[in-house]
Design a protein around this motif. Structure first.
Motif, PDB file in Angstrom:
ATOM      1  N   PRO A  99       0.667  -1.177  -0.040  1.00  0.00           N
ATOM      2  CA  PRO A  99      -0.028  -0.010  -0.028  1.00  0.00           C
ATOM      3  C   PRO A  99       0.822   1.428   0.015  1.00  0.00           C
ATOM      4  O   PRO A  99       0.329   2.353   0.160  1.00  0.00           O
ATOM      5  N   ILE A 100       2.310   1.313  -0.236  1.00  0.00           N
ATOM      6  CA  ILE A 100       3.228   2.373  -0.223  1.00  0.00           C
ATOM      7  C   ILE A 100       2.813   3.088  -1.421  1.00  0.00           C
ATOM      8  O   ILE A 100       2.264   2.662  -2.418  1.00  0.00           O
ATOM      9  N   ASN A 101       2.620   4.665  -1.164  1.00  0.00           N
ATOM     10  CA  ASN A 101       2.080   5.534  -2.292  1.00  0.00           C
ATOM     11  C   ASN A 101       2.952   5.268  -3.422  1.00  0.00           C
ATOM     12  O   ASN A 101       4.173   5.306  -3.730  1.00  0.00           O
ATOM     13  N   GLU A 102       2.504   5.138  -4.654  1.00  0.00           N
ATOM     14  CA  GLU A 102       2.940   4.759  -5.910  1.00  0.00           C
ATOM     15  C   GLU A 102       3.852   5.971  -6.463  1.00  0.00           C
ATOM     16  O   GLU A 102       4.890   5.534  -7.053  1.00  0.00           O
ATOM     17  N   TRP A 103       3.522   7.025  -6.162  1.00  0.00           N
ATOM     18  CA  TRP A 103       4.351   8.254  -6.681  1.00  0.00           C
ATOM     19  C   TRP A 103       5.556   8.278  -5.999  1.00  0.00           C
ATOM     20  O   TRP A 103       6.586   8.637  -6.408  1.00  0.00           O
ATOM     21  N   LYS A 236       1.490   9.049   6.859  1.00  0.00           N
ATOM     22  CA  LYS A 236       2.682   8.993   7.420  1.00  0.00           C
ATOM     23  C   LYS A 236       3.327   7.618   7.267  1.00  0.00           C
ATOM     24  O   LYS A 236       4.779   7.465   7.266  1.00  0.00           O
ATOM     25  N   PHE A 237       2.496   6.707   6.958  1.00  0.00           N
ATOM     26  CA  PHE A 237       2.815   5.109   6.817  1.00  0.00           C
ATOM     27  C   PHE A 237       4.184   5.148   5.667  1.00  0.00           C
ATOM     28  O   PHE A 237       4.895   4.487   5.625  1.00  0.00           O
ATOM     29  N   SER A 238       3.434   5.671   4.650  1.00  0.00           N
ATOM     30  CA  SER A 238       4.289   5.590   3.196  1.00  0.00           C
ATOM     31  C   SER A 238       5.740   6.428   3.365  1.00  0.00           C
ATOM     32  O   SER A 238       6.726   6.056   2.894  1.00  0.00           O
TER      33      SER A 238
END
Length: 336
Positions: A99-103, A236-238
């Motif tokens: 689920p990490i931000n793709e950008w 914040k997770f990403s």
């Protein structure tokens, strides 16, 4: 060892903590366009001072010898522009299902496509006592390679991200800036050295301390830009995961280059290994941010794509600075 003596010995690490804390409290002072005018004082004056200092302190015969160390140069350039981006791409194939931000992940890939910096790798190599001449050559060469043939970095970004750009690249202005802030000060330093060589050998000016003070200025303004960036809007997770990944990548690649360059049949000296470790794993923010703004001009996710490079640059300086005593002890023990 008394407390005062200990503080004096570790002044540089304490300086790093201090400038980061000051940057966090009031980042507006050191941002682009701020009172310190880092776009002039850092981009031109500080970088020029670093290479003038290097030109003044380097023995000409050592620099000439470094130019002939073809094996070392090939190792650094192939690792930087071939292995690094390819390894990152393979790693990101696994992270793409998270689920990490793709950008942010795409931004991490652009980091892998960047050339080595023209300041931090040289200063850290000098601080350890490594092959400074080789570090200067590889940093300058890597940057010139991208300045004169920017399509290489652009092609790498397009290859790995499948995102192209129709914008024309102002390689002439980049080349001119690099020439004026790296090559010219280095040559002037070498010329001045010829006339005051005896005085330099007799007085032994603190070239290392001077370079370290300049590096503290670079660290300060870098963190000011990081803390003052209003476009960093992500979960914040990403962000935490990306920071962890960046430090892990740097540590892994430093360890990998260390292993390869210290093999019995590598042909590299301990001083060469120091230059290889820093030059192969560091990435340029100075060339990187302008390039991202060119390649992704008008792209709505530009700010997120830029975040990994904004993190990578201060992280490489911080991590490299913390490892200086350990690497220096290793090099001294190996040389003995």
């Amino acid at each position: 060892m008394g407390l005062l003596e200990r503080l004096r010995k570790e002044w540089f690490i304490l300086g790093i903590v201090l400038v980061i804390a000051v940057a966090r409290l009031e980042p507006a002072v050191g941002v682009k366009g701020g009172p310190l005018k880092p776009e002039i004082t850092i981009t031109y004056i500080a970088v020029s001072a670093i290479f003038f200092n290097s030109g003044l302190s380097l023995k000409t015969e050592e620099l000439t010898s470094a130019l002939m160390h073809v094996k070392l140069h090939l190792f650094v350039q192939i690792f930087t522009l071939v292995f690094f981006p390819t390894a990152i791409w393979l790693f990101l194939q696994l992270l793409s299902i998270t689920p990490i931000n793709e950008w942010l992940l795409k931004g991490l890939q652009t980091v892998g496509c960047m050339p080595p910096p023209v300041s931090s790798a040289v200063i850290l190599t000098k601080a350890v006592g490594g092959n400074e001449a080789a570090a200067i050559f590889n940093s300058a060469f890597g940057s010139f390679l991208v300045s004169n043939a920017v399509f290489i970095a652009n092609a790498l970004i397009v290859l790995f991200l499948t995102l192209g750009s129709s914008s024309s690249v102002p390689f002439t202005s980049i080349f001119s800036q690099l020439f004026m802030t790296v090559v010219v000060p280095l040559i002037i330093g070498q010329i001045v050295r010829r006339y005051i060589k005896d005085w330099l050998e007799r007085k032994k000016p603190p070239f290392g301390a001077i370079s370290s003070c300049v590096l503290l200025m670079i660290i300060y303004t870098t963190f000011c830009d990081t803390f003052a960036n209003p476009n960093i809007d992500l979960d914040k997770f990403s962000l935490i995961i990306i920071v962890f990944i960046i430090f892990s990548v740097q540590m892994s690649f430093m360890f990998l280059t260390f292993l390869f360059s210290t093999r019995n049949n590598s042909g590299f000296t301990p001083a060469d290994t120091v230059a290889i470790v820093f030059c192969s794993t560091h990435k340029s923010l100075t060339l990187g941010i302008p390039m991202l703004k060119i390649v992704f001009a008008g792209y709505e996710h530009l700010s997120l794509i830029s975040v990994p490079l904004l993190i990578y640059h201060p992280a490489q300086i911080l991590l490299g600075s913390l490892l200086v005593p350990t690497i220096k002890s290793w090099m001294v023990s190996r040389q003995k």
